[in-house]
Design an enzyme around this catalytic site. Structure first.
Site, mmCIF file in Angstrom:
data_model
loop_
_atom_site.group_PDB
_atom_site.id
_atom_site.type_symbol
_atom_site.label_atom_id
_atom_site.label_comp_id
_atom_site.label_asym_id
_atom_site.label_seq_id
_atom_site.Cartn_x
_atom_site.Cartn_y
_atom_site.Cartn_z
ATOM 1 N N SER A 23 -20.950 -9.018 -40.836
ATOM 2 C CA SER A 23 -22.370 -8.690 -40.641
ATOM 3 C C SER A 23 -22.896 -7.636 -41.622
ATOM 4 C CB SER A 23 -22.623 -8.254 -39.194
ATOM 5 O OG SER A 23 -22.480 -9.370 -38.346
ATOM 6 N N GLY A 35 -16.389 -26.873 -23.635
ATOM 7 C CA GLY A 35 -16.424 -25.503 -23.130
ATOM 8 C C GLY A 35 -17.642 -25.277 -22.260
ATOM 9 N N LYS A 74 -21.376 -8.710 -25.266
ATOM 10 C CA LYS A 74 -22.696 -9.347 -25.170
ATOM 11 C C LYS A 74 -23.283 -9.296 -23.752
ATOM 12 C CE LYS A 74 -21.956 -12.340 -29.144
ATOM 13 N NZ LYS A 74 -22.046 -13.674 -29.729
ATOM 14 N N ASP A 82 -28.111 -16.296 -31.238
ATOM 15 C CA ASP A 82 -26.985 -17.208 -31.517
ATOM 16 C C ASP A 82 -27.418 -18.674 -31.463
ATOM 17 O OD1 ASP A 82 -24.950 -15.343 -31.958
ATOM 18 O OD2 ASP A 82 -24.514 -15.153 -29.827
HETATM 19 P P1 ATR Z 1 -16.907 -17.215 -24.448
HETATM 20 O O1 ATR Z 1 -17.852 -16.097 -24.165
HETATM 21 O O2 ATR Z 1 -16.198 -17.113 -25.763
HETATM 22 O O3 ATR Z 1 -17.512 -18.560 -24.232
HETATM 23 P P2 ATR Z 1 -15.610 -17.489 -21.921
HETATM 24 O O4 ATR Z 1 -16.894 -17.293 -21.204
HETATM 25 O O5 ATR Z 1 -14.366 -16.824 -21.404
HETATM 26 O O6 ATR Z 1 -15.702 -17.004 -23.417
HETATM 27 O O7 ATR Z 1 -15.360 -19.063 -22.066
HETATM 28 C C1 ATR Z 1 -14.252 -19.582 -22.723
HETATM 29 C C2 ATR Z 1 -14.357 -21.102 -22.734
HETATM 30 O O8 ATR Z 1 -13.251 -21.638 -23.455
HETATM 31 C C3 ATR Z 1 -14.301 -21.725 -21.358
HETATM 32 O O9 ATR Z 1 -15.007 -22.933 -21.390
HETATM 33 C C4 ATR Z 1 -12.802 -21.968 -21.207
HETATM 34 O O10 ATR Z 1 -12.479 -22.966 -20.255
HETATM 35 P P3 ATR Z 1 -12.370 -22.561 -18.692
HETATM 36 O O11 ATR Z 1 -13.767 -22.464 -18.175
HETATM 37 O O12 ATR Z 1 -11.595 -23.666 -18.113
HETATM 38 O O13 ATR Z 1 -11.639 -21.230 -18.660
HETATM 39 C C5 ATR Z 1 -12.488 -22.471 -22.592
HETATM 40 N N1 ATR Z 1 -11.068 -22.327 -22.930
HETATM 41 C C6 ATR Z 1 -10.423 -21.196 -23.253
HETATM 42 N N2 ATR Z 1 -9.124 -21.442 -23.565
HETATM 43 C C7 ATR Z 1 -8.964 -22.782 -23.431
HETATM 44 C C8 ATR Z 1 -7.861 -23.684 -23.626
HETATM 45 N N3 ATR Z 1 -6.668 -23.244 -24.000
HETATM 46 N N4 ATR Z 1 -8.066 -24.989 -23.392
HETATM 47 C C9 ATR Z 1 -9.285 -25.448 -23.011
HETATM 48 N N5 ATR Z 1 -10.355 -24.662 -22.824
HETATM 49 C C10 ATR Z 1 -10.206 -23.353 -23.034
#
Ligand code: ATR
Length: 273
Positions: free
Chosen positions: A16, A126, A65, A101
């Protein structure tokens, strides 16, 4: 000189400062932009100290955030929608919170990658904070459908329900997709740069002809998701460097009232492109 910074933990490798310093030079804005590391339990104190020392604005990155959203006394509609802030502007005696974003991603998709979103089918992998942040701006582009696939299915269902009035969004398992193909597939999970792709969770062949795979994270080499997508005949791939630059430009507009050109910054950060 007006002071700006990116606050995060860790923040040392953030691009940034390079981006905003380039924008400031190009637009003739008299401002500084620095790194502002904060301890995990010290976001609020660090942001308030920065304001007390004359700081005018902050970009907010991982993991703050949500705390930035909670701290902001006044917020934009898009920050409310995302329930997170990546941009803060000091106004008289309080922080104004925004989220650039989602619009940054839309600008990268439509302006830089020439992707038509209207009438298209979009798959979002996700259902966490990153997915929430892009859904409002994505649905505003009038896609034909947006499907959410998530490891924890109820979380995707909840997210889809909370955006139902913005457009055609639904949560599904890969099995329910039943061979559906998508023009754009966006990785909004946090598997990132070193994680493993959850093969058994994601659809076998999600890409329509000419399909684009877009990863919200960026790296100097193809990310695990983009390698996975290339093996599944995604015709085009892009990582999140464009989103990073475009969200920065949107923050710059909020702070300075001037829109910087982003293409010179692309050339600076990824000279081979
Ligand atoms: P961010 O703010 O980066 O979105 P978050 O709110 O913790 O972080 O969300 C992470 C996302 O990545 C979620 O959709 C998570 O799936 P879950 O809701 O089932 O936790 C997904 N995620 C993280 N690690 C994962 C993995 N190894 N395989 C599949 N999905 C994953």
């Amino acid at each position: 000189m007006d002071r700006y910074a990116v606050i995060g933990h860790p923040v040392a490798h953030s691009k940034s400062p390079l981006i905003h310093q380039a924008f400031a030079r190009a637009t003739g804005q008299h401002m500084s932009y620095e790194l502002l590391p904060a301890p995990l339990d010290g976001f609020l104190a660090t942001a308030q100290r920065f304001a007390a020392e004359g700081g005018r604005g902050l970009n907010v990155t991982v993991p703050f955030k949500l705390e930035a959203y909670a701290m902001a006394k006044e917020r934009s509609a898009r920050a409310e929608e995302a329930q997170a802030c990546n941009t803060l502007a000091w106004r008289d005696d309080h922080w104004y919170g925004d989220n650039t974003d989602g619009v940054g991603l839309m600008r990268d998709l439509t302006h830089n990658l020439h992707e038509t979103l209207a009438g298209r089918d979009v798959l979002v992998l996700g259902a966490g904070g990153a997915a929430r942040g892009i859904l409002g701006p994505l649905l505003a582009k009038m896609p034909r459908s947006v499907v959410l696939v998530n490891r924890t299915e109820p979380r995707a269902a909840e997210l889809a329900a909370s955006f139902a009035e913005h457009g055609p969004v639904a949560a599904m398992s890969s099995a329910q997709l039943n061979g559906r193909r998508f023009h754009v597939v966006i990785n909004a999970t946090s598997i990132g740069i070193n994680g493993d792709v959850p093969e058994n969770l994601w659809p076998e062949h999600p890409f329509a002809v000419g399909g684009l795979a877009y990863d919200l994270v960026y790296a100097d080499v193809p990310t695990p998701f983009l390698r996975w997508a290339s093996q599944r005949s995604a015709e085009r791939t892009a990582d999140g460097l464009g989103m990073l630059i475009e969200q920065a430009a949107e923050s710059f507009v909020l702070w300075r009232g001037v829109r910087p050109e982003t293409s010179p910054v692309f050339a600076m950060l990824r000279p081979q492109a």
